[in-house]
Design a protein around this motif. Structure first.
Motif, PDB file in Angstrom:
ATOM      1  N   LYS A 179      63.290 -29.269  55.320  1.00 51.95           N
ATOM      2  CA  LYS A 179      63.931 -28.246  54.498  1.00 51.95           C
ATOM      3  C   LYS A 179      65.306 -27.937  55.079  1.00 51.95           C
ATOM      4  N   PHE A 180      66.307 -27.941  54.197  1.00 53.34           N
ATOM      5  CA  PHE A 180      67.680 -27.709  54.645  1.00 53.34           C
ATOM      6  C   PHE A 180      68.150 -26.325  54.205  1.00 53.34           C
ATOM      7  N   ARG A 181      69.117 -25.816  54.925  1.00 53.42           N
ATOM      8  CA  ARG A 181      69.664 -24.489  54.639  1.00 53.42           C
ATOM      9  C   ARG A 181      70.319 -24.475  53.262  1.00 53.42           C
ATOM     10  N   THR A 182      70.395 -23.317  52.675  1.00 49.25           N
ATOM     11  CA  THR A 182      71.012 -23.166  51.355  1.00 49.25           C
ATOM     12  C   THR A 182      72.514 -23.443  51.447  1.00 49.25           C
ATOM     13  N   SER A 183      73.004 -24.233  50.536  1.00 47.83           N
ATOM     14  CA  SER A 183      74.428 -24.590  50.532  1.00 47.83           C
ATOM     15  C   SER A 183      75.261 -23.481  49.900  1.00 47.83           C
ATOM     16  N   PRO A 184      76.558 -23.475  50.131  1.00 47.59           N
ATOM     17  CA  PRO A 184      77.443 -22.620  49.337  1.00 47.59           C
ATOM     18  C   PRO A 184      77.581 -23.198  47.936  1.00 47.59           C
ATOM     19  N   LYS A 185      78.309 -22.523  47.074  1.00 49.78           N
ATOM     20  CA  LYS A 185      78.524 -23.027  45.716  1.00 49.78           C
ATOM     21  C   LYS A 185      79.297 -24.339  45.774  1.00 49.78           C
TER      22      LYS A 185
END
Length: 857
Positions: free
Chosen positions: A188-194
């Motif tokens: 699981k990877f961290r949430t990206s920016p837009k």
């Protein structure tokens, strides 16, 4: 759908994607996925539009907050537009989440989510890695989405795969969980920016990495707290056994990140950066946000820096700098639609070279840019079949063809021209303002030019609009009337260019008495007592100069030693484009008096010009013979020094006290290759002697090039070089294919054509480029293409870029009206939708070369 550019209706905007991939069956070229898309409602509707291609939808439903699922009443799919329409019974009025379960095919044509097979560097067994290439419209091959650059969203990526594989994505790893007794792992990877869908990326493989931290502590930590800063971790990932070859790229990357962060006054926007070597790649690289993918030769050096070919170092330094520039210009701030692709690519090209010049001033980067970017763009943009920098885009196939010389190199040249006119410091301050105003959003040409104009207190939109919205460029005509009166006038570069008045920054060799050196009108006149009047003196203006006054032209020639390297290059190319062959050869003779081995790019341009003349004129033409004689004269004056370099290249390359030694080495290499072209006896004999000896890779390349370019090259010699392909690294394969394609003995032509089907599709372009510039093989090549077109398409046509390059490189240097007509007729009933613009440009180039040959006969 919008009929103008096939964008999806704006009823719903994606805010967030949660992508979950099951890659446990990936060895069978299948993957399974679930994507949950959180949508904002702009206008109520009962239809949800998604882009998808090569995906099998298994289920889809709207998830309500209470857990209830609402399935669509119907699903329609249009294969032409890649659009699925999910129709629900009732209109949707509030923010909602759409969940889609699907199955996908792992691609093998270097697009979408695809597989690369390669021999293990450790034991030679066949291995596979998996990576993504989504630009421009191939994210839809990996997950259902709204596949448009302006529809930015945040992304969560989760990938389940065999535990023996390293898994990467745009963001740092958040958690990993082993399943099935450690056989598989959930990443699981961290949430990206837009960001835009085309910048999403992931990769799986047996990777290893090397790591370095940037020098400056200006980057946000992973917790997102901008008050807490760290040195940015930068990694080069490659197949096991190859990561150490990325040391040079890693050093460049860490330096250029700090450089851009300071230049734009914006820290690198994400908490890590990975550079990944992908074994099968049709492009040099792709700027996925913080997971940049590279073709091996654009990232890895096969020898030490000291032992490497200067061209290899320059390529890696530039491509790395270009792709990292995109992290700000393209990723942080993205064009709204593909019609302004140049905002991404033109700027990344310009600032990439700008950064390389800052790091390696000894490479004479301004002259490199003049040759590799500026002049290439001018040549293409002189054609009626060119296109504006900002161009209408209707569908995905149109978008793919925009990744061309105009978007990259003309875009770069226009920015270079404005930067030189305004001053680079001011220009970059304006760019920084543009980036800050539009961070994590989308922008247009007017946003960029407005910000720069505001900082520089100048109306840049008025000055540049025609340059961006019109095809072509102005031709500045210089005439001398009487009493030292000089008259300037402008006209369009080609008959196909739109008629308009261009703003022309004159940028002369001396201050003019006319105030600001700008031409806005159709013409102007002024008096100058000094006849040394070199316009566009350093070649930063994107236009040609036509010296109708021979007195002015040859006054420049008599003072040629006063010109900069770029000034000399501008003069050569202006005369080549505007004057007769007779005048061109006369101008070139002035350069013989000032031969300087460090002026490599000037002599590369002169010798390239001579090669073009040999391609245009038949062997019975007196200009063909004159050109051969001129090449021999150039070679003869440098022969002793060139032979000394051939025997012992370290005498120059190992001279650490000479910072510009790479230029000198490249100069002598050019002299030796030119000697081979005219079959200089001493050079050919020396190459034959060295062919049986162990020598450096640089010498070996020269030796093989000279030997194979002789009219009597034996089949055994040719076969010996072909055998080297079997064990060659990718960089050597690229070089060897280029050498083999230059063979001139007709009995070898069949063997050369056979290589089209032996080489990897992504490497065929190097063979095609060599064959297309080989005057002896061209007609046989065309006959072979006609006879084997279906077979060629079956071999390389699955990737449109590869086929487009093959056609363009193979045919662009043909000459003859009947030949042009034959090529036109041959393709009339073929499907050329993926390369129709390149084909039209190729036909026009043939027509242009034919007219030049006829006019100078």
């Amino acid at each position: 759908m919008s009929t103008s550019n096939q964008t999806l209706p704006p009823h719903f905007d994606p805010l967030h994607y949660a992508i979950e991939l099951d890659c446990c069956d990936i060895q069978n070229n299948v993957f399974h996925g679930t994507v949950s898309i959180n949508f904002r409602v702009n206008e109520p509707s009962n239809k949800v539009f998604l882009n998808l291609r090569d995906l099998k939808l298994l289920s889809s439903a709207i998830e309500e907050e209470n857990g209830l699922l609402i399935e669509p009443d119907s699903i329609k799919y249009d294969e032409v537009t890649d659009v699925a329409i999910l129709t629900f019974v009732e209109e949707i009025h509030e923010e909602f989440t759409l969940k889609v379960v699907y199955q996908g095919a792992v691609q093998t044509n270097m697009t979408g989510f695809y597989k690369s097979e390669y021999p293990s560097p450790q034991d030679g067994t066949t291995k596979a890695m998996y990576s993504t290439q989504f630009e421009a419209t191939d994210a839809r091959k990996a997950f259902p989405c709204v596949d448009e650059p302006a529809r930015k969203a945040t992304f969560d990526v989760q990938i389940t795969a065999s535990s023996e594989l390293t898994v990467l994505s745009n963001m740092p790893l958040k958690t990993s969980l082993e399943l099935d007794n450690g056989i598989t792992t959930v990443h699981k990877f961290r949430t990206s920016p837009k960001m835009s869908t085309y910048l999403v990326a992931w990769a799986l493989g047996e990777f290893e990495y090397i790591e370095r931290l940037t020098d400056k502590c200006i980057y946000p930590c992973e917790n997102g707290d901008s008050r807490d800063v760290q040195k940015l971790p930068v990694r080069v990932y490659a197949a096991k056994g190859k990561s150490q070859l990325g040391e040079f790229a890693l050093e460049v990357a860490t330096k250029v990140i700090d450089y851009y962060s300071g230049l734009f006054d914006i820290p690198y926007p994400l908490p890590k950066l990975d550079l990944l070597c992908v074994e099968a790649y049709s492009h040099n690289a792709m700027e996925n946000f913080s997971l940049i993918t590279f073709r091996p030769t654009a990232l890895l050096l096969e020898t030490s820096v000291d032992a490497s070919n200067p061209l290899s170092l320059q390529k890696i330094a530039y491509v790395v700098s270009h792709e990292i520039a995109h992290q700000w210009f393209g990723n942080l701030v993205t064009m709204k639609w593909w019609d302004e692709l140049w905002l991404n690519e033109g700027f990344a090209t310009w600032i990439g070279y700008y950064a390389v010049n800052e790091m390696f001033p000894e490479w004479d980067v301004p002259s490199l840019v003049m040759c590799k970017s500026h002049e290439v763009a001018l040549e293409l943009d002189s054609l009626k079949e060119s296109h504006p920098v900002r161009v209408t885009v209707k569908n995905a196939k149109d978008i793919d063809q925009l990744f061309d010389t105009i978007s990259y190199l003309k875009g770069c040249s226009l920015l270079e021209m404005v930067s030189e006119f305004l001053g680079a410091d001011k220009f970059i301050r304006g760019v920084a303002q543009y980036l800050k105003r539009n961070a994590f959003s989308n922008a247009t040409m007017d946003d960029l030019l407005g910000s720069v104009g505001e900082v520089c207190e100048i109306d840049l939109v008025a000055r540049l609009s025609n340059w961006i919205l019109k095809t072509g460029y102005p031709l500045l005509v210089v005439e001398e009337t009487h009493d030292n009166v000089i008259r300037l006038s402008q006209k369009s570069s080609s008959s196909g260019s739109d008629s308009c008045k261009w703003w022309i920054p004159l940028m002369t060799s001396k201050a003019l008495t006319i105030g600001k050196s700008e031409l806005w009108d159709s013409s102007m006149s002024f008096t100058e007592p000094n006849k040394l009047m070199h316009f566009n003196a350093n070649g930063y203006g994107f236009y040609r100069v036509d010296y109708k006054s021979k007195a002015l032209l040859f006054e420049i020639c008599r003072n040629i030693d006063a010109l900069s390297s770029r000034g000399k290059l501008a003069l050569i190319h202006d005369v080549k484009a505007t004057a007769s062959t007779e005048v061109l050869l006369e101008v070139l003779t002035y350069f013989l008096e000032i031969q300087d081995p460090y002026d490599y790019y000037v002599w590369a341009a002169i010798l390239a010009t001579c090669s073009e003349l040999l391609l245009v004129f038949g062997q019975l033409s007196h200009f063909y013979r004159e050109t051969e004689s001129f090449i021999s004269l150039i070679v003869e004056t440098q022969l002793e020094a060139a032979l000394s370099f051939l025997k012992n290249p370290d005498s120059i390359l190992a001279s650490s006290s000479d910072k510009r030694r790479a230029l000198k080495a490249q100069f002598y290499e050019q002299i030796l290759l030119a000697a081979g072209k005219v079959s200089n006896e001493r050079v050919v004999t020396q190459c034959e002697l060295l062919n049986d000896k162990k020598c450096s890779s640089i010498t070996r390349q020269i030796v093989l090039s000279v030997i194979l370019s002789q009219p009597n090259t034996s089949p055994k010699t040719f076969d010996d070089v072909v055998d080297q392909l079997k064990t060659a690294t990718l960089a050597k394969k690229e070089s060897l294919l280029g050498i083999l394609g230059k063979a001139r003995n007709p009995i070898l032509f069949g063997k050369i054509f056979g290589l089209i089907f032996q080489a990897e599709p992504m490497d065929v372009q190097f063979l095609a480029e060599a064959m297309g510039s080989n005057p002896d093989i061209r007609l046989d090549l065309w006959q072979f293409i006609k006879d084997n077109y279906t077979r060629i398409c079956d071999r390389i046509g699955s990737n449109p870029t590869v086929l487009e390059r093959f056609v363009r490189f193979s045919l662009s240097n043909m000459v003859g009206s009947s030949l042009k007509l034959e090529i036109e007729h041959f393709f009339a009933d073929k499907d050329v939708t993926t390369f129709d613009r390149a084909l039209r440009q190729t036909l026009e180039k043939i027509e242009k070369s034919t007219s030049y040959a006829d006019a100078n006969a």
